[in-house]
Design a protein around this motif. Structure first.
Motif, short mmCIF file in Angstrom:
data_model
loop_
_atom_site.label_atom_id
_atom_site.label_comp_id
_atom_site.label_asym_id
_atom_site.label_seq_id
_atom_site.Cartn_x
_atom_site.Cartn_y
_atom_site.Cartn_z
N TYR A 21 0.74 -1.20 -0.12
CA TYR A 21 0.13 -0.14 0.28
C TYR A 21 0.85 1.53 -0.19
CZ TYR A 21 0.35 -0.61 5.49
OH TYR A 21 0.30 -0.01 6.23
N MET B 262 1.40 1.42 -3.60
CA MET B 262 0.29 1.98 -4.29
C MET B 262 0.05 3.68 -3.59
SD MET B 262 -3.38 0.65 -4.77
CE MET B 262 -4.35 1.36 -4.65
N LYS C 245 2.67 5.53 -3.58
CA LYS C 245 3.55 6.78 -4.35
C LYS C 245 2.95 6.17 -5.99
CE LYS C 245 7.07 5.03 -1.45
NZ LYS C 245 8.75 3.60 -1.94
N MET D 235 1.03 10.55 -4.45
CA MET D 235 1.31 11.03 -3.18
C MET D 235 3.02 11.73 -2.88
SD MET D 235 -1.27 11.48 -2.67
CE MET D 235 -1.98 11.30 -3.91
N PRO E 250 6.63 12.22 -1.03
CA PRO E 250 7.05 11.71 0.62
C PRO E 250 6.61 11.91 1.54
CG PRO E 250 8.76 12.24 -0.92
CD PRO E 250 7.88 13.02 -1.85
N ARG F 155 3.73 13.05 2.46
CA ARG F 155 2.45 12.24 2.60
C ARG F 155 2.60 11.26 2.69
NH1 ARG F 155 -2.51 15.58 1.24
NH2 ARG F 155 -4.47 14.13 1.15
N ARG G 212 0.83 10.71 6.25
CA ARG G 212 -0.14 9.97 6.18
C ARG G 212 -0.86 8.58 6.70
NH1 ARG G 212 -4.45 12.58 4.46
NH2 ARG G 212 -4.02 14.48 5.19
N HIS G 213 0.37 7.68 5.08
CA HIS G 213 0.24 6.63 4.91
C HIS G 213 1.10 5.28 5.63
CE1 HIS G 213 -2.52 6.09 1.76
NE2 HIS G 213 -1.74 7.64 1.45
N ALA G 214 2.27 6.05 6.13
CA ALA G 214 3.02 4.90 7.25
C ALA G 214 2.99 4.94 7.97
CB ALA G 214 5.04 4.53 6.68
N ARG H 212 1.23 6.34 11.09
CA ARG H 212 -0.13 4.87 11.85
C ARG H 212 0.05 3.73 11.69
NH1 ARG H 212 -5.79 7.58 10.43
NH2 ARG H 212 -6.72 5.23 11.70
N PRO H 213 -0.30 3.06 10.77
CA PRO H 213 0.45 1.52 10.90
C PRO H 213 1.94 1.55 11.81
CG PRO H 213 -0.14 2.36 8.80
CD PRO H 213 -0.02 3.26 9.37
#
Lengths: 315, 365, 334
Positions: A213, A216, A218, A222, A224, A226, A230-232, A234-235
């Protein structure tokens, strides 16, 4: 999160506290020294000594004393100091906020530095920036916080005189002086935690950045920043969250050396004093309070898991 | 392309965005090589690939693991890890994009090209609602406001046939089935109206009935949007009825490329034939002995000298083990290329020995 | 079948494995139950290969594991050669284990990465110490040769040094070393490349002839199942829909679900038109709360009122061909 779940956690809380307090009560009784010696300072005869023992309920068996103490706690009575007769709850009222402030400031400072550092070192893993950050982090990790505290005091308090070398100012009395008085102890405590948090986040983040993801995100075009935040982020933050949460528990009353060094009248200082003076009842109550804090913090970490990662749901 | 024009395309997604007439192929890939440095040595994942793709067409790329098919798509899209080294040129709408910066590629993603990944279980962010994952690129690339982006996302979810889009837009990925997630991934990829879609094994992780639905959906969206597609798969069945043209890859090279019907009816490269024969087919009676390909997939660090397939090829001769055969056009059928010194059916009429390579897919140069 | 029913079972005593009324349930959160396998019956004759086919969530893998009692089924009977496995406990069950072997999907992770190939292959023998060291070494050599792995080159190496196909050969060697009565193959080729897949399918066929194996072959790929099976059972949401010989079943499916499955197979042949007439719609219902009556009815184009109230049972529709459907595509026999 269902009420059933909350109920189950409350039952757990009670069981954990009973176990923790019982065993700590037993252990405290193994401490060398006798509160009566402290009170008499060697001038009591046997009769006086027995009288003091009776007054303080020290003539009863240890199990009986535990249940007396427990009964008191349940009715909101934390007991009294043997020596001064001061209510433990009074001391608690002034010491707990100091420790909480110390812990919260430390965690904020540590996270504010560690999160961007962890994210960036993961993103730039293997580069000079990554390696030098890691080396610095390990340096701080290897340095015991009281050694760092000595350096901080001698440079920033005694040398440059930017901050007071010790003492505590209430936030309500003088916010500026309050933060100045907290600055050095917070830094001394935060340095090692920054290193730990940064490393934890870095390794989880490196793993997350391998995920489909992220590719995806990238491929969606989006930027870097963000993708990372945003994507990396939290998980990747579950381990960090757990450890940071547990550290809050550890630091309440656990920062004994730092509190004593910087003359902060917090839980650590109180525990230090109660151990020295064989104040069993007071010590026991402080341990119980820290236990409650620990369990509650764990509880809220579990709760925040489901906020951070919607796949985790409690049923 | 200006923001305004892009937006217009989104509002009327069925409008085909034809390129300017005579503008040449949409994608022109020339001599692309990609390698990775590993502890064991340099892996030549893609080893000299050349092809063209016209607007609105589908190219199927078929190969087994290690054939370089996925690395090729990521090379074209500029999504390689930093350990990769690449050569060759890639032109998109005539513009050389092989040396674009990361930022330059970002401007292409979404609006010019996008990608559907293999595993819908891992290609959506587990902590973000699916609506956010769609609107994100709409807002970033097309400057939509929140409301507009939400409406577009709903329309997209509807277009990829997700029931109750208004409810689903608030769902997290784990609340959807694999097939539904892949539909979301497709919606994300289509959001900004790309001209070229890479679908990298888009149905491999899915059940057969869901696979059929997803392939139907991709074909339908492609037609409606006049979008070109590169469909990457290990399964000849997936591309057989759905690609205009198929390229078969082996050990980082295209070993045969032809219009779909021709590839199946007039197979020239022994590897392609072997691949077709090795697949069990429902049309065969039970217990049909399969013609397995002997040997093992090639080692990409120390590839065999000459033709990479020669160690496993039943027809291989001295020359095959000595020099690599070039990809050259058949004299029998225009647009049919193969890399073999001793192609199948060479005794049939109107065939000559391989000519100088000039791989094109029919686009005027 | 997509209900219950046992019409498709051969006479008692003739089958090597006979499974009747198999139920496997798991408990889920909030005291709910996952109905993974619900009252299915099937049997396998000695030397036969039964193909269990269906999409993810149909319960085919769970069925395979329930046969070898890992985990034990919730209800039903599993009898191997007349021995009721569900009532065996402890060492009696372990004693019978060598007769039941399993081959898994992922060849690399199903082999212990830290052990040498010779030890991995010999392990099933060592559990009961049925062979001395020389016999054991000879047996290991024999099975490795049989699966096409050079024993001298492989013996002292570890799984990660081999390709996926080679590892699957080693798994097969490990499975046949005890001369098992029955091998459960759970998606044995789905992680392999096409070219290697054919090798392994051919090898399984050879091993079957050589060692007289009886196989349960579990797979989602219909063409693969058709190729290897003597009899095919199609599963959907914990039930068996249809049972029959592969050639008949694929040429003339009787169950609407089988028909939909077959029509969804992509053909590696562009002259075969893409059959988009029969596409399943909707989602697979949750096994936590399966539909009443026939479990396929929510997605079935032929469903009628009766399907929601009454569970269909197995009926013959041809020679050794059975279907559990109220409205099958073939005329049922009286």
């Amino acid at each position: 999160m269902s009420w059933r779940y909350v109920g189950r956690r409350l039952v757990q809380l009670v069981v954990v506290l009973l176990i923790v307090t019982f065993f700590s009560f037993m252990l405290i009784n193994l401490l060398p020294g006798d509160p009566v010696d402290n009170l008499c300072t060697g001038v009591c005869d046997q009769e006086q000594e027995a009288q003091i023992r009776e007054e303080l309920n020290l003539d009863e068996g240890v199990v009986q004393r535990y249940f007396d103490w427990l009964g008191g706690i349940l009715t909101g009575d934390f007991g009294r100091y043997y020596d001064s007769g001061v209510q433990v709850s009074q001391v608690l009222e002034s010491a707990l906020p100091v420790s909480l402030q110390l812990v919260i400031y430390t965690q904020i400072v540590a996270l504010v530095i560690a999160i961007p550092m962890g994210v960036l070192t993961a993103y730039r893993a293997g580069t000079v920036f990554d390696r030098s950050s890691n080396a610095t982090a390990f340096g701080f990790l290897a340095l015991p916080n009281y050694v760092l505290a000595f350096y901080l005091i001698s440079i920033f308090a005694l040398g440059l005189a930017w901050f007071p070398p010790g003492g505590y100012v209430y936030l309500s009395d003088n916010p500026i002086e309050h933060f100045k008085s907290m600055f050095l102890p917070v830094m001394a405590l935060a340095a090692g935690q920054v290193a730990v948090y940064m490393r934890l986040l870095r390794s989880d983040m490196i793993q997350t950045l391998q995920e489909d993801y992220i590719t995806m995100a990238k491929a969606k075009g989006m930027p870097p920043r963000r993708v990372l935040f945003r994507h990396a982020l939290r998980p990747s933050s579950l381990t960090l969250l757990t450890v940071a949460g547990l550290n809050v528990g550890t630091l309440i009353g656990g920062a004994v050396i730092i509190e004593v060094l910087f003359e902060l009248p917090g839980m650590g200082t109180q525990i230090f004093l109660t151990i020295n003076n064989n104040e069993y009842v007071a010590l026991q109550s402080y341990i119980a309070i820290i236990g409650v804090a620990y369990v509650l913090i764990n509880f809220s970490i579990d709760f925040t898991y489901s906020l951070v990662d919607p796949r985790i749901r409690h049923g | 392309m200006s923001r305004q024009r892009r937006r217009k395309l989104i509002e009327v997604p069925s409008t085909p965005h034809m390129g300017q007439p005579g503008a040449g192929p949409l994608l022109d890939v020339d001599g692309v090589r990609t390698s990775f440095d590993t502890a064991r040595g340099r892996v030549k994942a893609v080893d000299g690939v050349t092809f063209r793709l016209e607007r609105g067409k589908t190219l199927g790329i078929v190969g087994e693991s290690g054939s370089g098919k996925s690395v090729l798509s990521r090379t074209i899209m500029g999504l390689l890890p930093s350990t990769a080294t690449r050569e060759g040129t890639v032109r998109f709408e005539g513009r050389d994009i092989s040396d674009l910066s990361a930022e330059g590629y970002r401007d292409l993603y979404g609006t010019e090209m996008s990608m559907v990944f293999q595993d819908p279980m891992t290609s959506l962010n587990p902590v973000l609602r699916i609506g956010r994952q769609i609107t994100e690129s709409l807002r970033y690339h097309l400057d939509m406001d929140k409301r507009e982006a939400n409406e577009t996302a709903l329309a997209l979810l509807d277009a990829v046939k997700i029931p109750e889009p208004a409810k689903r837009i608030r769902s997290y990925p784990h609340e959807l089935s694999g097939g539904m997630r892949q539909r979301v991934v497709i919606a994300v990829a289509l959001a900004c109206g790309p001209k070229l879609l890479f679908a990298d094994e888009p149905t491999t992780a899915l059940d057969v009935t869901v696979q059929a639905q997803i392939l139907d959906l991709l074909a339908e969206q492609q037609r409606e949007r006049f979008m070109a597609m590169i469909l990457i798969t290990h399964d000849l069945g997936v591309v057989a009825g759905r690609a205009d043209e198929i390229a078969v890859m082996y050990a980082g090279r295209i070993v045969e490329k032809a219009p779909t019907n021709v590839l199946f009816s007039d197979t020239r490269m022994p590897y392609t034939e072997a691949l077709m024969k090795a697949i069990p087919k429902v049309s065969q009676p039970s217990h049909t002995r399969l013609d397995a390909i002997g040997g093992r997939p090639p080692d990409l660090i120390n590839p065999p000298a000459g033709c990479a397939f020669s160690p496993r090829c039943p027809y291989a001769q001295e020359r095959c083990r000595a020099e690599p055969p070039p990809l050259s056009e058949s004299t029998r059928v225009a647009g049919h290329y193969f890399a073999c010194f001793y192609p199948l059916g060479h005794d049939r009429p109107a065939d000559t020995s391989p000519v100088t390579p000039e791989p094109t897919s029919g686009g005027a140069r | 079948m997509a209900g219950s029913g046992t019409a498709h079972l051969r006479p008692a005593g003739s089958a090597l494995l006979r499974v009747e009324g198999l139920v496997v349930e798991f408990s889920a959160a909030r005291r709910r139950t996952v109905h993974a396998v619900s009252n299915i019956s099937f049997d396998i004759l000695e030397g036969e290969t039964l193909g269990l086919v269906g999409e993810s969530g149909c319960g085919k893998s769970t069925t395979g594991k329930a046969v070898i009692q890992v985990p034990r089924p919730t209800a039903g009977s599993v009898s191997l050669d007349g021995v009721e496995l569900t009532s065996l406990r402890g060492s009696r069950l372990r004693q019978i284990r060598p007769q039941l072997q399993m081959i898994f999907q992922d060849p690399i992770s199903s082999l212990n990465p830290r052990r040498k190939v010779a030890d991995i292959v010999a392990e099933p023998l060592r559990i009961w110490r049925t062979a001395d060291a020389d016999q054991e070494a000879a047996k290991v050599e024999e099975v490795l040769v049989a699966v096409g792995v050079d024993p001298d080159a492989a013996r002292d190496r570890r799984p990660h040094e081999f390709s996926g196909g080679q590892c699957q050969r080693i798994s097969i060697a490990r499975a046949v070393i005890t001369d098992p009565r029955l091998i459960i193959c759970d998606e044995p080729v789905s992680a392999l490349d096409v070219s290697v897949q054919a090798q392994i399918l051919n090898l399984l066929q050879d091993m079957k002839t050589r060692y007289g194996l009886t196989l349960v072959f579990i797979a989602h790929d219909l063409a693969v199942v058709k190729n290897v099976s003597d009899r095919v059972a199609v599963m959907y949401l914990g039930k068996i829909c249809e049972v029959g010989p592969p050639d008949t079943l694929f040429a003339e499916p009787a169950h609407p679900y089988t028909e939909a499955l077959i029509s969804a197979i992509p053909h590696p042949d562009p002259t075969v038109p893409i059959d988009s007439g029969i596409r399943l719609t909707g989602e697979l219902p949750s096994p936590l709360d399966p539909p009443s009556g026939c479990r396929f009815r929510t997605r079935c184009p032929r469903a009628q009122a009766r399907c929601s109230t009454e569970e269909p049972t197995a009926r013959g529709v041809g020679d050794d061909h059975f279907v559990a459907c109220h409205f099958p595509l073939l005329e049922p026999e009286e």
